[in-house]
Design an enzyme around this catalytic site. Structure first.
Site, PDB file in Angstrom:
ATOM      1  N   GLY A 160      21.345  66.916  57.090  1.00  0.00           N
ATOM      2  CA  GLY A 160      21.599  65.602  57.647  1.00  0.00           C
ATOM      3  C   GLY A 160      20.986  64.476  56.852  1.00  0.00           C
TER       4      GLY A 160
ATOM      5  N   GLU B 105      42.794  80.467  23.615  1.00  0.00           N
ATOM      6  CA  GLU B 105      43.157  80.601  22.208  1.00  0.00           C
ATOM      7  C   GLU B 105      43.890  81.932  21.982  1.00  0.00           C
ATOM      8  OE1 GLU B 105      40.272  80.134  23.670  1.00  0.00           O
ATOM      9  OE2 GLU B 105      38.729  79.426  22.287  1.00  0.00           O
TER      10      GLU B 105
ATOM     11  N   ALA C 212      29.843  62.373  57.145  1.00  0.00           N
ATOM     12  CA  ALA C 212      30.893  61.847  58.016  1.00  0.00           C
ATOM     13  C   ALA C 212      30.239  60.812  58.914  1.00  0.00           C
ATOM     14  CB  ALA C 212      31.495  62.969  58.859  1.00  0.00           C
TER      15      ALA C 212
END
Lengths: 337, 337
Positions: A274, A56, A157
């Protein structure tokens, strides 16, 4: 355009301004602002980086002529407190600005009611225009302040058949080096990274961005105190949660950890596994995104992604927000609805 | 442009022509042709549908002026036999065409040496220009003729953690209705569809395109003769492989089935599972594409994609050739290198 269409249009423009702040504004949210007079944009501004003027203030500063009775559009409620910069509400004055249109109110209780402060100055205030989109540019900020916990990204993954590692835990490497580089980039955008004790023992990951950007704070869950201090993942800044801090109840432990991270002003947490750790977060329903990598391999047997049990009609409420290909791995980014 | 660049350029143009034939030319391959005189394209043609004139004939027919000493580019060796149409080699004459540039030789022994026939007419012939791309537009055709078996597509629909079904076999439905519609479309492009006995017993799939296009021939593997005739998957056209035709050796059975399908002129086979059948094809190294669907769900336990055992350094040599999103399912199409 009627007034509502016009408001949506200029709020969209403010959102585009906000996005220019990229990741430089953290821990502040990205904010954009547009000032409109008689249907024309007369100035714009955005929050450029942490410590610099708010959107602003920039927009008002960027005005190149005197105006009266203008409308100021801003994606987030203007602040009303002295922080690194003076309160925005003190800079917005009713001589110039007749009306302020706000995308979303600010969930951060520190801002001390910017809306009321503007109204007290005789300014018309409207809140909630294009609100979902205005909020969507700062998911971590809103989650942190509203849910009082970091925004949580689960990353894994896997092979095509959903294994994170061979049966003996060997996981170097399921995915390509390009995939792993993209993980390092992801790490650099997160405040903290968390893994369980088994992952440290098996892989001894360094959990850094490998020099791509800043490194997240390392968090290790080790409720049975089994880790020695000889791992790469453990350095002087690592937060090592042992039995002093956590118990044997995974659900409770997640609450303890998230609460501590909240108090440390950690807005985003990357959980890299994991399987045991991922499963605890999934079972506790504590995640906002899943970043899933799949390599074009099959193992047949190995460490699974999720050690729990669900039925096919149980939905996780995930939407695909992005896909990327790294060599022949695919990364799918899911966001919870 | 030198001659080689020019040849590549006009072969690319011929390949684009060929693609206009879409799936209408089956069981013929898609073929495109461009005729060039003094560096300018003077005519184009493509094989439009099975039974209609070949690409070379169309291109010659489309010539709008008399020419001499032109070069004809064609993606596939011109045919030299009477089939549904006269041999293309009889229509290409050395008065008009001085040189013929061919993308790929024709692996179909029925074509009776089109190259030699052209050379006998005194035409210069060059083969193998842009050959990989010229072959890539007809993968099923080349695999069928060169490997003497259908082109094999393995398809599965899994959860994020790689399960095809709940532990009791329940798989209705892992994926969204839009994903399943895309499978029906895939079926309509395949000559045959194969499932194992367990899949018929569990799901009784109808294995059709659901009216989207033509239905593939249904093939069911049932070496221990356990299936009654009361399933949707078994109709008068289904090829039901029982102990009369196959043994208990999965590897041998796959050879027997593929050999029979080759003799039936089946160029493409879609293998839809279940896990046992997919595993046999993967272990036998008999697949050309994998069409993998992942739904945003986790089961934790269930029927796996691959019942064998491989290590993370064993590569399947898969490249991602396409990704599509159906609601929040992702379909990843892999092709073997």
């Amino acid at each position: 355009m009627n007034k509502s269409d016009q408001d949506n249009y200029f709020m969209s423009m403010s959102i585009k301004e906000a996005l220019k702040g990229e990741d430089n504004v953290f821990p502040n949210p990205r904010v954009g602002c547009v000032i409109v007079k008689d249907g024309n944009v007369v100035s714009t501004g955005f929050h450029e980086k942490f410590g610099s003027p708010h959107a602003e203030v920039m927009a008002i500063k960027n005005l190149n002529r005197d105006i009266v009775d203008a409308t100021l559009y801003v994606t987030l409620e203007p602040c009303n407190h002295h922080g690194k910069t003076p309160p925005c509400t003190s800079i917005i004055n009713s001589g110039q600005i007749k009306r302020v249109v706000i995308g979303s109110s600010d969930p951060n209780s520190d801002i001390q009611n910017g809306i009321a402060a503007l109204q007290d100055k005789g300014i018309d205030v409207e809140v909630g225009v294009n609100e979902d989109r205005a909020r969507s540019i700062n998911p971590r900020f809103f989650t942190y302040h509203e849910k009082k916990r970091p925004y949580i990204i689960l990353k894994y993954a896997a092979t095509l058949d959903g294994f994170l590692a061979e049966p003996d835990g060997k996981s170097k490497w399921i995915t390509s080096s390009k995939s792993r580089e993209s993980v390092q980039l992801l790490r650099s955008t997160c405040d903290a990274i968390l893994v369980g004790r088994h992952t440290v023992e098996k892989d001894d990951p360094n959990l850094t961005s490998h020099g791509i950007g800043k490194d997240p704070i390392k968090i290790i869950l080790d409720p049975s105190n089994k880790l020695s201090k000889e791992y790469s993942a453990i350095d002087e800044n690592t937060i090592h949660f042992t039995s002093e801090l956590i118990s044997n109840s995974p659900k409770e432990n997640i609450d303890i950890v998230l609460n501590k991270l909240f108090k440390m002003n950690i807005q985003s947490l990357l959980v890299e596994g994991g399987a045991v750790t991922l499963t605890h977060f999934i079972k506790s329903d504590m995640f906002d995104e899943i970043h899933a990598y799949y390599a074009p391999k099959l193992l047949g047997k190995g460490k699974t992604i999720f050690n729990g049990k669900k039925g096919i009609s149980e939905l996780l409420n995930l939407s695909i927000v992005n896909t990327e290909i790294f060599d022949n791995d695919i990364k799918i980014t899911y966001k919870r609805d």
